[in-house]
Design a protein around this motif. Structure first.
Motif, PDB file in Angstrom:
ATOM      1  N   HIS A 115      -9.912   0.632   9.810  1.00  0.00           N
ATOM      2  CA  HIS A 115      -8.625   0.230   9.235  1.00  0.00           C
ATOM      3  C   HIS A 115      -7.510   0.159  10.293  1.00  0.00           C
ATOM      4  O   HIS A 115      -6.687  -0.757  10.286  1.00  0.00           O
ATOM      5  N   HIS A 119      -4.982  -2.945  11.707  1.00  0.00           N
ATOM      6  CA  HIS A 119      -3.514  -2.915  11.820  1.00  0.00           C
ATOM      7  C   HIS A 119      -3.094  -3.259  13.254  1.00  0.00           C
ATOM      8  O   HIS A 119      -2.184  -4.050  13.469  1.00  0.00           O
ATOM      9  N   SER A 139       2.382   3.866   9.789  1.00  0.00           N
ATOM     10  CA  SER A 139       2.010   3.647   8.387  1.00  0.00           C
ATOM     11  C   SER A 139       2.212   4.942   7.606  1.00  0.00           C
ATOM     12  O   SER A 139       2.810   5.900   8.099  1.00  0.00           O
ATOM     13  N   GLY A 140       1.664   4.957   6.374  1.00  0.00           N
ATOM     14  CA  GLY A 140       1.827   6.139   5.532  1.00  0.00           C
ATOM     15  C   GLY A 140       1.019   7.319   6.058  1.00  0.00           C
ATOM     16  O   GLY A 140       1.396   8.476   5.901  1.00  0.00           O
ATOM     17  N   GLY A 141      -0.098   7.028   6.724  1.00  0.00           N
ATOM     18  CA  GLY A 141      -0.976   8.096   7.189  1.00  0.00           C
ATOM     19  C   GLY A 141      -0.977   8.264   8.693  1.00  0.00           C
ATOM     20  O   GLY A 141      -1.504   9.263   9.206  1.00  0.00           O
ATOM     21  N   GLY A 166       5.688   6.983   7.782  1.00  0.00           N
ATOM     22  CA  GLY A 166       5.728   6.547   6.380  1.00  0.00           C
ATOM     23  C   GLY A 166       5.813   7.749   5.438  1.00  0.00           C
ATOM     24  O   GLY A 166       6.528   7.718   4.432  1.00  0.00           O
ATOM     25  N   PHE A 169       9.346   8.912   5.425  1.00  0.00           N
ATOM     26  CA  PHE A 169      10.135   8.064   4.519  1.00  0.00           C
ATOM     27  C   PHE A 169       9.872   8.489   3.065  1.00  0.00           C
ATOM     28  O   PHE A 169      10.799   8.648   2.277  1.00  0.00           O
ATOM     29  N   ASP A 170       8.576   8.653   2.735  1.00  0.00           N
ATOM     30  CA  ASP A 170       8.210   8.970   1.345  1.00  0.00           C
ATOM     31  C   ASP A 170       8.745  10.338   0.915  1.00  0.00           C
ATOM     32  O   ASP A 170       9.292  10.487  -0.180  1.00  0.00           O
ATOM     33  N   GLY A 183       9.606   4.232   1.619  1.00  0.00           N
ATOM     34  CA  GLY A 183      10.089   3.339   2.685  1.00  0.00           C
ATOM     35  C   GLY A 183      10.994   2.237   2.152  1.00  0.00           C
ATOM     36  O   GLY A 183      12.173   2.142   2.536  1.00  0.00           O
ATOM     37  N   PRO A 184      10.470   1.409   1.236  1.00  0.00           N
ATOM     38  CA  PRO A 184      11.310   0.329   0.695  1.00  0.00           C
ATOM     39  C   PRO A 184      12.538   0.878  -0.045  1.00  0.00           C
ATOM     40  O   PRO A 184      13.620   0.293   0.038  1.00  0.00           O
ATOM     41  N   GLN A 187      15.084   1.898   2.584  1.00  0.00           N
ATOM     42  CA  GLN A 187      15.638   0.694   3.229  1.00  0.00           C
ATOM     43  C   GLN A 187      16.679   0.047   2.319  1.00  0.00           C
ATOM     44  O   GLN A 187      17.750  -0.368   2.756  1.00  0.00           O
ATOM     45  N   GLY A 269       2.407  -0.276   7.681  1.00  0.00           N
ATOM     46  CA  GLY A 269       3.340  -0.400   6.556  1.00  0.00           C
ATOM     47  C   GLY A 269       4.806  -0.235   6.936  1.00  0.00           C
ATOM     48  O   GLY A 269       5.674  -0.977   6.475  1.00  0.00           O
ATOM     49  N   VAL A 270       5.110   0.739   7.825  1.00  0.00           N
ATOM     50  CA  VAL A 270       6.501   0.999   8.196  1.00  0.00           C
ATOM     51  C   VAL A 270       7.060  -0.135   9.074  1.00  0.00           C
ATOM     52  O   VAL A 270       8.281  -0.293   9.207  1.00  0.00           O
ATOM     53  N   ASN A 273       9.814  -2.329   7.889  1.00  0.00           N
ATOM     54  CA  ASN A 273      11.208  -1.872   7.853  1.00  0.00           C
ATOM     55  C   ASN A 273      12.100  -2.763   8.739  1.00  0.00           C
ATOM     56  O   ASN A 273      11.875  -2.898   9.938  1.00  0.00           O
ATOM     57  N   THR A 300       1.874  -4.067   5.361  1.00  0.00           N
ATOM     58  CA  THR A 300       1.264  -3.099   4.450  1.00  0.00           C
ATOM     59  C   THR A 300      -0.209  -3.484   4.263  1.00  0.00           C
ATOM     60  O   THR A 300      -0.632  -4.581   4.649  1.00  0.00           O
ATOM     61  N   ASP A 301      -0.977  -2.587   3.658  1.00  0.00           N
ATOM     62  CA  ASP A 301      -2.424  -2.781   3.617  1.00  0.00           C
ATOM     63  C   ASP A 301      -2.824  -4.110   2.970  1.00  0.00           C
ATOM     64  O   ASP A 301      -2.320  -4.478   1.904  1.00  0.00           O
TER      65      ASP A 301
HETATM   66  O1  KG4 Z   1       0.007   0.679   6.088  1.00  0.00           O
HETATM   67  P1  KG4 Z   1       0.345   1.142   4.715  1.00  0.00           P
HETATM   68  O2  KG4 Z   1       0.455   0.092   3.637  1.00  0.00           O
HETATM   69  O3  KG4 Z   1      -0.687   2.195   4.199  1.00  0.00           O
HETATM   70  C1  KG4 Z   1      -1.282   3.123   5.032  1.00  0.00           C
HETATM   71  O4  KG4 Z   1      -2.327   2.773   5.651  1.00  0.00           O
HETATM   72  O5  KG4 Z   1      -0.709   4.231   5.128  1.00  0.00           O
HETATM   73  O6  KG4 Z   1       1.716   1.961   4.812  1.00  0.00           O
HETATM   74  C2  KG4 Z   1       2.340   2.512   3.685  1.00  0.00           C
HETATM   75  C3  KG4 Z   1       3.615   3.210   4.129  1.00  0.00           C
HETATM   76  C4  KG4 Z   1       4.301   4.013   3.027  1.00  0.00           C
HETATM   77  O7  KG4 Z   1       4.602   5.301   3.521  1.00  0.00           O
HETATM   78  C5  KG4 Z   1       5.591   3.228   2.766  1.00  0.00           C
HETATM   79  O8  KG4 Z   1       6.688   4.054   2.353  1.00  0.00           O
HETATM   80  C6  KG4 Z   1       5.853   2.593   4.107  1.00  0.00           C
HETATM   81  O9  KG4 Z   1       4.577   2.237   4.593  1.00  0.00           O
HETATM   82  N1  KG4 Z   1       6.696   1.392   4.013  1.00  0.00           N
HETATM   83  C7  KG4 Z   1       7.930   1.311   4.549  1.00  0.00           C
HETATM   84  C8  KG4 Z   1       8.451   0.038   4.179  1.00  0.00           C
HETATM   85  N2  KG4 Z   1       7.492  -0.610   3.426  1.00  0.00           N
HETATM   86  C9  KG4 Z   1       6.428   0.244   3.347  1.00  0.00           C
HETATM   87  N3  KG4 Z   1       8.630   2.189   5.298  1.00  0.00           N
HETATM   88  C10 KG4 Z   1       9.862   1.823   5.690  1.00  0.00           C
HETATM   89  N4  KG4 Z   1      10.447   0.641   5.357  1.00  0.00           N
HETATM   90  C11 KG4 Z   1       9.781  -0.269   4.610  1.00  0.00           C
HETATM   91  N5  KG4 Z   1      10.353  -1.431   4.300  1.00  0.00           N
END
Ligand code: KG4
Ligand code: ZN
Length: 338
Positions: A115, A119, A139-141, A166, A169-170, A183-184, A187, A269-270, A273, A300-301
């Motif tokens: 994965h 990315h 990303s989130g992880g 991420g 942010f969460d 995150g969104p 923002q 995912g981040v 932003n 994002t994924d």
């Molecule tokens: O890559 P992803 O879709 O999933 C993982 O593999 O983790 O990332 C998800 C993360 C979440 O923590 C979400 O809050 C963050 O990406 N995210 C953002 C934005 N859009 C998604 N963080 C900041 N600003 C954004 N616009």
């Protein structure tokens, strides 16, 4: 990068998005993403078993729409890539089982995809990027600084020592009562906020390739307690966003300079932003340094980035057999240099 000449199917079910895509090289023919955000909102975070069950429901409907949008029938697909690592084991198993079934019935090759590699190379779906370059993967992880020497050859320079960007942010969004995913939400709230109103920590001293976001989470909780009713949510969101994005941008630039990189890329995912994209864009432009962010729909994924890696690796003659497993944790693949 060279690619298999023809349609390749991608399957992504590592976390809370069921996604099916079809690509031809780096050309995306369809990229269907069914998000489980609404489901997991109920719990304020991802529940692994609920995620796996939702993938079971969504995987075949997503496949039908992906084929329809690409104007292709299943028997025109030449190969399959499926995320098999890292991720939630139950969730990964659904995608991998679907991939095995399709591969067997059509007698076409299948390959398990990492994965994070997907990315990392996603910005290359929109541009030719010089090597070596520094990929900031957020990303989130994960929050990683990766030196990309060439496709398949990666060196981890640093990353978070606690929470991922991420995740920060969460968690901060939850503390501020802004909802999930954070995150969104941050923002959005930050748009009309003052990023200088409250002072929040940046974590770790300068001259490091690493990050720490745990202190920010605690400081945000203390801010909420201290300010109570007086807290301006938009200003607080702007300050959280500023604290996360400024440290990410500064350390990516620092790492790219220390390792003589030819460019910086931004993925995960981040990377969606807008403040982070703008900061890196401005900083790189000021130094006449190339900067490439993954296209928004590929941050994002999504399965298009998975199919993209499969189209490349299958063209090298790589594939997996039906005993392929899934892995919750996994290091990035290291290519043997020939
Ligand atoms: O890559 P992803 O879709 O999933 C993982 O593999 O983790 O990332 C998800 C993360 C979440 O923590 C979400 O809050 C963050 O990406 N995210 C953002 C934005 N859009 C998604 N963080 C900041 N600003 C954004 N616009
Ligand atoms: Zn991801």
């Amino acid at each position: 990068m060279n690619y298999l000449g023809g349609p390749v199917l991608g399957i992504e079910t590592s976390c809370d998005e069921t996604s099916i895509a079809i690509v031809n090289g780096r050309n995306v023919l369809s990229n269907i993403v069914s998000s489980q955000t609404e489901l997991h909102k109920t719990w304020g975070g991802i529940v692994p078993e609920a995620a796996a069950r939702k993938h079971i429901e969504s995987v075949i409907p997503c496949l039908s729409v992906a084929l329809c949008q690409a104007s292709l029938s299943l028997n025109e697909i030449l190969g399959i890539g499926v995320t098999n690592r890292p991720g939630l084991v139950g969730a990964l198993s659904i995608g991998v089982t679907a991939a095995k079934a399709i591969s067997m019935s059509l007698d076409i090759p299948m390959i398990g995809i990492h994965h994070l590699e997907a990315h990392i190379l996603s910005p290359q779906m929109a541009a030719d990027i010089p090597y070596p370059h520094l990929c900031l993967l957020v990303s989130g992880g994960h929050t990683e600084q990766i030196l990309v020497k060439r496709p398949g050859q990666y060196q981890r320079l640093g990353g978070t020592i606690d929470d991922a960007a991420g995740e920060a942010f969460d968690k901060c969004a939850r503390t501020l009562g802004l909802g999930y995913p954070g995150g969104p939400a941050i923002q959005n709230a930050a748009k009309s906020g003052d990023p200088k109103r409250y002072s929040l920590p940046r974590g770790l001293k300068d001259h490091t390739f690493d990050f720490s976001f745990a202190g920010l989470k605690t400081a945000t909780m203390q801010l909420v307690e201290r300010e109570s009713d007086k807290l301006d949510l938009n200003d607080a969101a702007a300050c959280v966003e500023e604290a996360i994005t400024s440290v990410l941008s500064d350390r990516a630039v620092y790492a790219s300079r220390e390792f003589n990189c030819s460019a910086i890329t931004l993925a995960g995912g981040v990377a969606a932003n807008s403040s982070l994209r703008k900061k890196l864009e401005t900083e790189c432009a000021r130094r006449s340094f190339p900067f490439f962010a993954a296209p928004l729909e590929l941050c994002t994924d999504n399965a298009a980035m998975i199919a993209h890696i499969a189209a490349w690796r299958l063209s090298l003659g790589e594939f997996d057999t039906f005993d392929m497993d899934v892995f919750g944790r996994s290091n990035l693949p290291q290519e043997k240099i020939t």
